[in-house]
Design an enzyme around this catalytic site. Structure first.
Site, mmCIF file in Angstrom:
data_model
loop_
_atom_site.group_PDB
_atom_site.id
_atom_site.type_symbol
_atom_site.label_atom_id
_atom_site.label_comp_id
_atom_site.label_asym_id
_atom_site.label_seq_id
_atom_site.Cartn_x
_atom_site.Cartn_y
_atom_site.Cartn_z
ATOM 1 N N CYS A 134 30.925 54.179 5.871
ATOM 2 C CA CYS A 134 29.816 54.925 6.461
ATOM 3 C C CYS A 134 29.906 56.400 6.072
ATOM 4 O O CYS A 134 30.684 57.152 6.666
ATOM 5 C CB CYS A 134 29.836 54.751 7.974
ATOM 6 S SG CYS A 134 28.503 55.608 8.815
ATOM 7 N N CYS A 137 28.642 58.890 8.728
ATOM 8 C CA CYS A 137 29.602 59.085 9.823
ATOM 9 C C CYS A 137 30.793 59.934 9.377
ATOM 10 O O CYS A 137 31.209 60.838 10.091
ATOM 11 C CB CYS A 137 30.159 57.743 10.291
ATOM 12 S SG CYS A 137 28.967 56.416 10.362
ATOM 13 N N ASP A 138 31.356 59.600 8.233
ATOM 14 C CA ASP A 138 32.663 60.154 7.876
ATOM 15 C C ASP A 138 32.643 61.170 6.732
ATOM 16 O O ASP A 138 33.659 61.806 6.475
ATOM 17 C CB ASP A 138 33.616 59.001 7.496
ATOM 18 C CG ASP A 138 33.840 58.058 8.671
ATOM 19 O OD1 ASP A 138 33.732 58.520 9.815
ATOM 20 O OD2 ASP A 138 34.098 56.865 8.440
HETATM 21 P P1 FAD Z 1 28.287 46.198 16.420
HETATM 22 O O1 FAD Z 1 28.912 47.496 16.748
HETATM 23 O O2 FAD Z 1 28.583 45.582 15.093
HETATM 24 O O3 FAD Z 1 28.667 45.192 17.594
HETATM 25 C C1 FAD Z 1 28.392 43.823 17.473
HETATM 26 C C2 FAD Z 1 29.295 43.094 18.442
HETATM 27 O O4 FAD Z 1 28.914 41.736 18.470
HETATM 28 C C3 FAD Z 1 30.767 43.133 18.046
HETATM 29 O O5 FAD Z 1 31.549 43.604 19.136
HETATM 30 C C4 FAD Z 1 31.102 41.681 17.702
HETATM 31 O O6 FAD Z 1 32.425 41.324 18.075
HETATM 32 C C5 FAD Z 1 30.072 40.918 18.536
HETATM 33 N N1 FAD Z 1 29.716 39.637 17.980
HETATM 34 C C6 FAD Z 1 29.282 39.379 16.712
HETATM 35 N N2 FAD Z 1 29.020 38.072 16.579
HETATM 36 C C7 FAD Z 1 29.279 37.475 17.800
HETATM 37 C C8 FAD Z 1 29.208 36.141 18.288
HETATM 38 N N3 FAD Z 1 28.785 35.146 17.500
HETATM 39 N N4 FAD Z 1 29.565 35.891 19.574
HETATM 40 C C9 FAD Z 1 29.978 36.902 20.382
HETATM 41 N N5 FAD Z 1 30.095 38.187 19.964
HETATM 42 C C10 FAD Z 1 29.735 38.467 18.687
HETATM 43 N N6 FAD Z 1 27.939 55.201 13.618
HETATM 44 C C11 FAD Z 1 27.727 56.453 14.096
HETATM 45 O O7 FAD Z 1 26.701 56.717 14.737
HETATM 46 N N7 FAD Z 1 28.638 57.454 13.899
HETATM 47 C C12 FAD Z 1 29.826 57.259 13.272
HETATM 48 O O8 FAD Z 1 30.622 58.188 13.112
HETATM 49 C C13 FAD Z 1 30.093 55.935 12.795
HETATM 50 N N8 FAD Z 1 31.244 55.688 12.163
HETATM 51 C C14 FAD Z 1 31.517 54.421 11.752
HETATM 52 C C15 FAD Z 1 32.751 54.174 11.174
HETATM 53 C C16 FAD Z 1 33.084 52.895 10.791
HETATM 54 C C17 FAD Z 1 34.457 52.660 10.193
HETATM 55 C C18 FAD Z 1 32.133 51.831 10.930
HETATM 56 C C19 FAD Z 1 32.498 50.426 10.514
HETATM 57 C C20 FAD Z 1 30.886 52.081 11.471
HETATM 58 C C21 FAD Z 1 30.554 53.364 11.900
HETATM 59 N N9 FAD Z 1 29.317 53.674 12.476
HETATM 60 C C22 FAD Z 1 29.087 54.922 12.972
HETATM 61 C C23 FAD Z 1 28.251 52.654 12.594
HETATM 62 C C24 FAD Z 1 28.217 52.046 14.032
HETATM 63 O O9 FAD Z 1 29.502 51.597 14.370
HETATM 64 C C25 FAD Z 1 27.191 50.910 14.086
HETATM 65 O O10 FAD Z 1 25.933 51.346 13.664
HETATM 66 C C26 FAD Z 1 27.075 50.374 15.517
HETATM 67 O O11 FAD Z 1 28.321 49.998 16.023
HETATM 68 C C27 FAD Z 1 26.128 49.181 15.583
HETATM 69 O O12 FAD Z 1 26.124 48.704 16.884
HETATM 70 P P2 FAD Z 1 25.658 47.199 17.238
HETATM 71 O O13 FAD Z 1 25.813 47.084 18.704
HETATM 72 O O14 FAD Z 1 24.364 46.914 16.619
HETATM 73 O O15 FAD Z 1 26.678 46.249 16.480
#
Ligand code: FAD
Ligand code: NAP
Length: 314
Positions: A134, A137-138
């Protein structure tokens, strides 16, 4: 029967849960296969979540979210969901990894997406400690420093441009000498002075110390090269976590998906199936940020309340 099943406990799922329960839904369960918090818990530092200043890890940011939701009555089930089925009566059956099922009047799918790993040595160990997926982010952590970008698709090239405005130099490492991205993007890439293309090149290893990444060894057509970079950005494609939306045979999705597999939603985060919502990284055109995933969750949570209200009173 549940009023609402939320699948995924990242920023989108947790926020959806808070809005739905605080807004009056009594019977809401969030199904999360691991610890709640989502992919941001793997980040060593987050500095673009509004109102949160100072050095904070992704884990620190997410720590209070589940407790805040539980205060309003959100139930948390630590289990993997394997499939969501649309029933003839318009309700849904949630199939779980432990072999049991649960019925729900509405579902918000928040399973996110998973950046693909490139598979080189050191990638997993140094992920979140200099290896990132990302740039938004970083990237700022490498202001005026040199970084490497791995990949040759639109994401890699666009993120390389983004980083070239922050970093002193960007090494774009790609395994071929042609790119998947649009010709105009490739032209711009070649014209950007502080991006050096390292083509037809494979990764040997990323290495580092207790502080994180200190370099990347690559094999170029001319021989081995050691890039002394503190940051490595891999953009080798995304896996959209849409598997639970596939039918029993795994052939067709129960709602409309884009060509890239993202869930198509309207401004209420509702899919083309009434009562089925998607929020966060999983949905089309997601900015892939914590703040937008949380915002999506709030939108979906609020709209589910209206959906349930109308369903029960129709
Ligand atoms: P996710 O965070 O992907 O959460 C999905 C959840 O669903 C997970 O906990 C997973 O375990 C669960 N899940 C998936 N499939 C199933 C299933 N079948 N059954 C039950 N549970 C399930 N964004 C920023 O704004 N700022 C930053 O600085 C930033 N830094 C980042 C750094 C890294 C290393 C990464 C990888 C991402 C970063 N991001 C950042 C992006 C941010 O993390 C994502 O945009 C955000 O987390 C998306 O949220 P979400 O809830 O859509 O999905
Ligand atoms: P992508 O198009 O699948 O490209 C992934 C890149 O990573 C490819 O260049 C691939 O190399 C390389 N790669 C894959 N596995 C690798 C590995 N293990 N080691 C090293 N390199 C590896 O993914 P994306 O760039 O994330 O794009 C995904 C989709 O979103 C695409 O359809 C893209 O067009 C779209 N997108 C569009 C825009 C836009 O329209 N502005 C912006 C971003 C993304 P090879 O080329 O050799 O296979």
């Amino acid at each position: 029967m549940l009023d609402l099943a939320i699948i995924g406990g990242g920023p989108a799922g947790l926020t959806a849960g808070m809005y739905a329960t605080r807004g009056g839904l009594a019977n809401v369960t969030m199904f999360e296969k691991g610890m709640p918090g989502g992919q941001i818990t793997g980040s060593s530092e987050i500095e673009n979540y509004p109102g949160v200043t100072g050095e904070i890890t992704g884990m620190d940011l997410m720590m209070p979210w589940p407790e805040q939701c539980q205060r309003f009555g959100l139930k948390h089930s630590m289990v993997e969901v394997t499939r969501v089925e649309l029933k003839d009566d318009g309700n849904f059956t949630i199939y779980k990894g432990d072999g049991t099922t649960e019925d729900a009047m509405s579902v918000i799918v928040c399973t996110g997406s998973t950046p693909k790993r490139a598979g080189f040595k050191g990638e997993d160990e140094l992920f979140g400690k200099g290896v990132s997926t990302c740039a938004t982010c970083d990237g700022f952590f490498y202001k005026n420093k040199e970084v490497a970008v791995i990949g040759g698709g639109d994401t890699a090239l666009e993120e390389a441009f983004y980083l070239s405005n922050i970093c002193s130099k960007v090494y774009l490492v790609h395994r071929r000498d042609t790119f998947r991205s649009a010709p105009n993007t490739v032209k711009r890439l070649k014209e950007t002075e502080n991006i050096e293309l390292i083509l037809n090149t494979t990764i040997i290893e990323a290495y580092g110390d207790v502080m994180g990444v200190t370099g990347l060894k690559v094999m170029t057509p001319e021989g081995e090269r050691d890039l002394k970079v503190p940051g490595i950005f891999t953009f080798v494609g995304m896996n959209v976590n849409n598997g639970i939306l596939m039918d029993e045979k795994g052939e067709n999705a129960i709602c409309a998906l884009s060509a890239s597999g993202n869930v198509i939603v309207d401004l209420k985060m509702q899919t083309n199936i009434p009562g089925l919502y998607a929020a966060g990284d999983l949905r089309i055109d997601a900015p892939k940020q914590v703040v937008s995933a949380a915002g999506d969750g709030a939108v979906a949570g609020v709209n589910v309340i209206t959906y349930i209200d109308e369903k029960l009173n129709s």
